[in-house]
Design a protein around this motif. Structure first.
Motif, PDB file in Angstrom:
ATOM      1  N   PRO A  51      -2.212   0.739  -1.407  1.00  0.00           N
ATOM      2  CA  PRO A  51      -2.197   2.098  -1.953  1.00  0.00           C
ATOM      3  C   PRO A  51      -1.497   3.127  -1.039  1.00  0.00           C
ATOM      4  CG  PRO A  51      -4.360   1.114  -2.243  1.00  0.00           C
ATOM      5  CD  PRO A  51      -3.566   0.184  -1.361  1.00  0.00           C
ATOM      6  N   GLU A  52      -1.326   2.800   0.245  1.00  0.00           N
ATOM      7  CA  GLU A  52      -0.649   3.706   1.173  1.00  0.00           C
ATOM      8  C   GLU A  52       0.865   3.669   1.003  1.00  0.00           C
ATOM      9  OE1 GLU A  52      -1.836   2.938   5.230  1.00  0.00           O
ATOM     10  OE2 GLU A  52      -3.868   2.447   4.586  1.00  0.00           O
ATOM     11  N   ASN A  54       4.583   3.410  -1.196  1.00  0.00           N
ATOM     12  CA  ASN A  54       5.182   4.057  -2.356  1.00  0.00           C
ATOM     13  C   ASN A  54       6.146   3.081  -3.033  1.00  0.00           C
ATOM     14  OD1 ASN A  54       6.670   5.642  -4.124  1.00  0.00           O
ATOM     15  ND2 ASN A  54       6.883   7.339  -2.693  1.00  0.00           N
ATOM     16  N   ASN A  79       3.524  -7.309  -6.273  1.00  0.00           N
ATOM     17  CA  ASN A  79       2.846  -6.070  -6.645  1.00  0.00           C
ATOM     18  C   ASN A  79       3.834  -4.974  -7.031  1.00  0.00           C
ATOM     19  OD1 ASN A  79      -0.275  -6.083  -6.187  1.00  0.00           O
ATOM     20  ND2 ASN A  79       0.596  -7.398  -4.615  1.00  0.00           N
TER      21      ASN A  79
END
Length: 98
Positions: A51-52, A54, A79
């Motif tokens: 999640p950190e 981009n 992902n």
């Protein structure tokens, strides 16, 4: 899997290119010497720290020899990230080290 050589990374950096390098080695390995400006995320923590990152950015994965970074590249690709493996890892790196 996309790949880039350590020399190509070094040349891009020397020409002022902006790269997002993620070093997936362990803490002691990174403390012993790393490419300036890296993001340090040990391979074992990478999936928890997705999640950190981009998905609109591109990343280059770095480790000692290219094996762990290849696994990290596969994880990020699966992902939906734009990611490239630096083949040869820090063993092939001839540029500046912090």
């Amino acid at each position: 899997m996309k790949e880039i050589t350590a020399k190509e990374v070094q040349q891009t950096m020397e020409q002022g290119g902006k790269l997002n390098l993620i070093d997936v080695r362990e803490v002691d390995e990174v403390e012993a010497g790393h490419i300036p400006g890296i993001i340090h995320i040990p391979l074992g923590l990478l999936e928890f720290r997705l999640p950190e990152l981009n998905k609109r950015e591109s990343y280059i994965m770095v480790c000692r020899s290219g094996g762990r970074s290849a696994r990290a590249t596969q994880l990020l690709e699966s992902n939906g990230f734009n990611v490239t493996n630096m083949i040869g890892g820090m063993l092939a790196w001839e540029g500046k080290v912090q």
